[in-house]
Design a protein around this motif. Structure first.
Motif, mmCIF file in Angstrom:
data_model
loop_
_atom_site.group_PDB
_atom_site.id
_atom_site.type_symbol
_atom_site.label_atom_id
_atom_site.label_comp_id
_atom_site.label_asym_id
_atom_site.label_seq_id
_atom_site.Cartn_x
_atom_site.Cartn_y
_atom_site.Cartn_z
ATOM 1 N N MET A 1 0.848 -1.191 0.000
ATOM 2 C CA MET A 1 0.000 0.000 0.000
ATOM 3 C C MET A 1 0.882 1.239 0.000
ATOM 4 S SD MET A 1 -3.083 1.038 2.657
ATOM 5 C CE MET A 1 -1.951 1.185 4.043
ATOM 6 N N ALA A 2 0.493 2.238 -0.781
ATOM 7 C CA ALA A 2 1.271 3.454 -0.892
ATOM 8 C C ALA A 2 1.287 4.205 0.428
ATOM 9 C CB ALA A 2 0.683 4.338 -1.989
ATOM 10 N N ALA A 3 2.408 4.885 0.707
ATOM 11 C CA ALA A 3 2.518 5.686 1.912
ATOM 12 C C ALA A 3 1.572 6.879 1.827
ATOM 13 C CB ALA A 3 3.960 6.160 2.076
ATOM 14 N N VAL A 4 1.080 7.298 2.981
ATOM 15 C CA VAL A 4 0.190 8.452 3.029
ATOM 16 C C VAL A 4 1.004 9.730 2.876
ATOM 17 C CG1 VAL A 4 -1.462 9.724 4.456
ATOM 18 C CG2 VAL A 4 -1.402 7.219 4.525
ATOM 19 N N THR A 56 -2.755 13.570 4.552
ATOM 20 C CA THR A 56 -2.912 14.137 5.890
ATOM 21 C C THR A 56 -2.267 15.512 5.912
ATOM 22 O OG1 THR A 56 -2.960 11.997 7.025
ATOM 23 C CG2 THR A 56 -2.325 13.910 8.326
ATOM 24 N N LEU A 57 -3.021 16.504 6.369
ATOM 25 C CA LEU A 57 -2.499 17.856 6.551
ATOM 26 C C LEU A 57 -2.542 18.190 8.026
ATOM 27 C CD1 LEU A 57 -4.186 19.834 3.609
ATOM 28 C CD2 LEU A 57 -1.906 18.817 3.680
ATOM 29 N N THR A 58 -1.426 18.649 8.565
ATOM 30 C CA THR A 58 -1.362 19.041 9.968
ATOM 31 C C THR A 58 -1.454 20.556 10.061
ATOM 32 O OG1 THR A 58 -0.056 17.100 10.593
ATOM 33 C CG2 THR A 58 0.004 18.998 12.073
ATOM 34 N N ALA A 195 6.565 15.977 -2.972
ATOM 35 C CA ALA A 195 6.485 14.856 -2.041
ATOM 36 C C ALA A 195 7.620 13.857 -2.252
ATOM 37 C CB ALA A 195 5.142 14.148 -2.195
ATOM 38 N N GLU A 196 7.869 13.107 -1.189
ATOM 39 C CA GLU A 196 8.818 11.999 -1.288
ATOM 40 C C GLU A 196 8.273 10.969 -2.272
ATOM 41 O OE1 GLU A 196 11.684 11.946 0.028
ATOM 42 O OE2 GLU A 196 11.562 13.563 1.516
ATOM 43 N N PRO A 197 9.154 10.263 -2.990
ATOM 44 C CA PRO A 197 8.678 9.283 -3.980
ATOM 45 C C PRO A 197 7.673 8.281 -3.422
ATOM 46 C CG PRO A 197 11.029 9.640 -4.236
ATOM 47 C CD PRO A 197 10.623 10.397 -3.000
ATOM 48 N N ALA A 198 7.850 7.877 -2.188
ATOM 49 C CA ALA A 198 6.946 6.891 -1.599
ATOM 50 C C ALA A 198 5.544 7.449 -1.389
ATOM 51 C CB ALA A 198 7.510 6.393 -0.265
#
Length: 454
Positions: A1-4, A56-58, A195-198
């Motif tokens: 599963m892809a990283a969030v 996800t946004l903080t 974003a990071e590749p993951a």
């Protein structure tokens, strides 16, 4: 599963950070306020599709003492590759949670791996505190972009752009209060580049979801509006359903209002609104007492004379409505564009008694209220439903003002008015069929989104 995909939204207080979080996550529970410091601690909000968490946004407190924090970081000379460790040391110092609570709150999720979205309004010139904030974020070593929120004007936007370009990989202008889908997709694409590749697969999936969802939602809304409109055109109310002391006309009035409120609330829920206040005219069906013939209150409808004015022939079927004369066309046009749309004026009563054929020997015939047969009524109900959907589509979840229904049907041509009235007559004459239903849904779709390709 892809990283969030995870981003931390940071910046000076009262620059619209929470508004951006609310719009991108389609969440109207995010605290948004004009008072500086509405957000006091980091809080995360997410967007999911098909039961999979994608973004996800903080939301974080604003910088309060950026220059003092930067001075602490620079108090020891470190090589560029050691700056992130220096930020971690700042967070690990126990006294800083008391001395710099806001900076600790916003930097903690960043140093845990979140990308950075730095928000400014560019209304005033770049200050020393602004430069300190940007330098601190550069020290984190995390991927970062800047968003200019034009909430207070763009007088210094060029100065800000030139400055931001020195600190951030991407600089974008984004208005969270008015951002339509295209604008949101553009910002998400920029975040995807950052974003990071993951995490990129998650953002790509989110973009695809939003693109595919829009036409599906349009068609679903059209189907629901068509079903609701048909129900209102054929709504009847048993005399026994009245409340104690309630007049017949008030009973039907209440049912019509309740049906509209139920449908509007359903659309709000389907669009992800949990707290949006809805303001509509509670008296959109009014003047019953003056316009009802109380002797025949049981049955709404048109007398032969009034039906003649509209259709050119008493009891005309839907097909003959194409032969409308000048008088009828003027009546319909006035109903739609002349201010009667929101009030449904001119109610009339017919002596027709639908349902009497169902009477059985020894059983008292039920007295029914409805359906409403006045020629303005189809336009009133449809105009209100379409206007609500159009207003809902143009909103973002960052807005906190109530949705006040503004009815608009001024673009309807005479032919469209005649067609809508014809459908109403089909329904009330029990001549409705699947083909008619499909035609109505297609017409609603064309009226709801005239510039969209479905």
């Amino acid at each position: 599963m892809a990283a969030v995909a995870h981003f931390c939204v940071v910046g000076h207080p009262n620059k619209g950070k929470s508004s951006i979080v609310s719009t991108l996550t389609e969440n109207d529970t995010v605290q948004v306020g004009a008072v500086s410091g509405t957000t006091r601690q980091a809080d995360s909000f997410s967007f999911s599709a098909d039961q999979q968490l994608l973004l996800t946004l903080t939301d974080t407190p604003g910088f309060q003492r950026a220059r003092q924090v930067l001075a602490w970081l620079q108090a020891e000379a470190v090589a560029p590759h050691q700056r992130a460790d220096r930020v971690r040391a700042f967070l690990a110092t126990a006294e800083h949670r008391q001395r710099f609570p806001d900076e600790v709150e916003l930097l903690t999720p960043v140093m845990q791996g979140a990308g950075i979205i730095y928000v400014t309004d560019a209304a005033g010139p770049v200050s020393a505190s602004d430069l300190a904030e940007m330098e601190i974020l550069r020290w984190t070593g995390q991927p970062r972009m800047a968003v200019i929120n034009p909430m207070a004007g763009t007088a210094h936007q060029q100065e800000w752009r030139q400055t931001l370009n020195q600190y951030f990989q991407w600089v974008r202008v984004f208005d969270p209060m008015n951002a339509q889908l295209d604008s949101r997709l553009q910002l998400l694409r920029a975040m995807n580049e950052l974003a990071e590749p993951a995490q990129q697969a998650a953002i790509e999936r989110l973009i695809t979801h939003l693109q595919r969802r829009e036409p599906d939602r349009m068609k679903h809304d059209a189907q629901q509006l068509a079903a609701y409109w048909c129900e209102q055109m054929t709504r009847t109310l048993d005399e026994q359903a009245r409340m104690l002391g309630e007049s017949p006309e008030a009973a039907l009035h209440r049912q019509l209002n309740q049906a509209e409120q139920t449908q509007f609330q359903l659309w709000l829920k389907q669009s992800g609104y949990q707290r949006l206040a809805l303001e509509t005219q509670p008296d959109w069906v009014k003047d019953f007492n003056q316009l009802m013939n109380t002797e025949h209150w049981s049955f709404w409808g048109l007398t032969s004379k009034e039906l003649l004015i509209v259709s050119g022939a008493a009891g005309a079927a839907a097909g003959s409505l194409l032969d409308l004369g000048t008088g009828g066309a003027s009546l319909l046009l006035g109903a739609v564009t002349g201010g009667l749309v929101g009030t449904a004026g001119g109610w009339l009563v017919s002596k027709q008694k639908p349902g009497s054929r169902l009477a059985l020997p020894g059983v008292k015939t039920k007295r029914l209220i409805g359906p409403v047969r006045h020629p303005n009524f189809p336009f009133v109900v449809m105009a209100r439903g379409l206007s609500f959907l159009q207003q809902l589509k143009s909103r973002t979840h960052a807005r906190r003002d109530a949705l006040e229904l503004q009815v608009n049907a001024s673009t309807w041509s005479q032919a469209e008015q005649v067609r809508l009235l014809g459908w109403a007559r089909q329904l009330q004459s029990n001549k409705w069929n699947v083909k008619s239903q499909q035609a109505l849904e297609a017409w609603i779709l064309s009226q709801s989104y005239p510039d969209e390709r479905i």
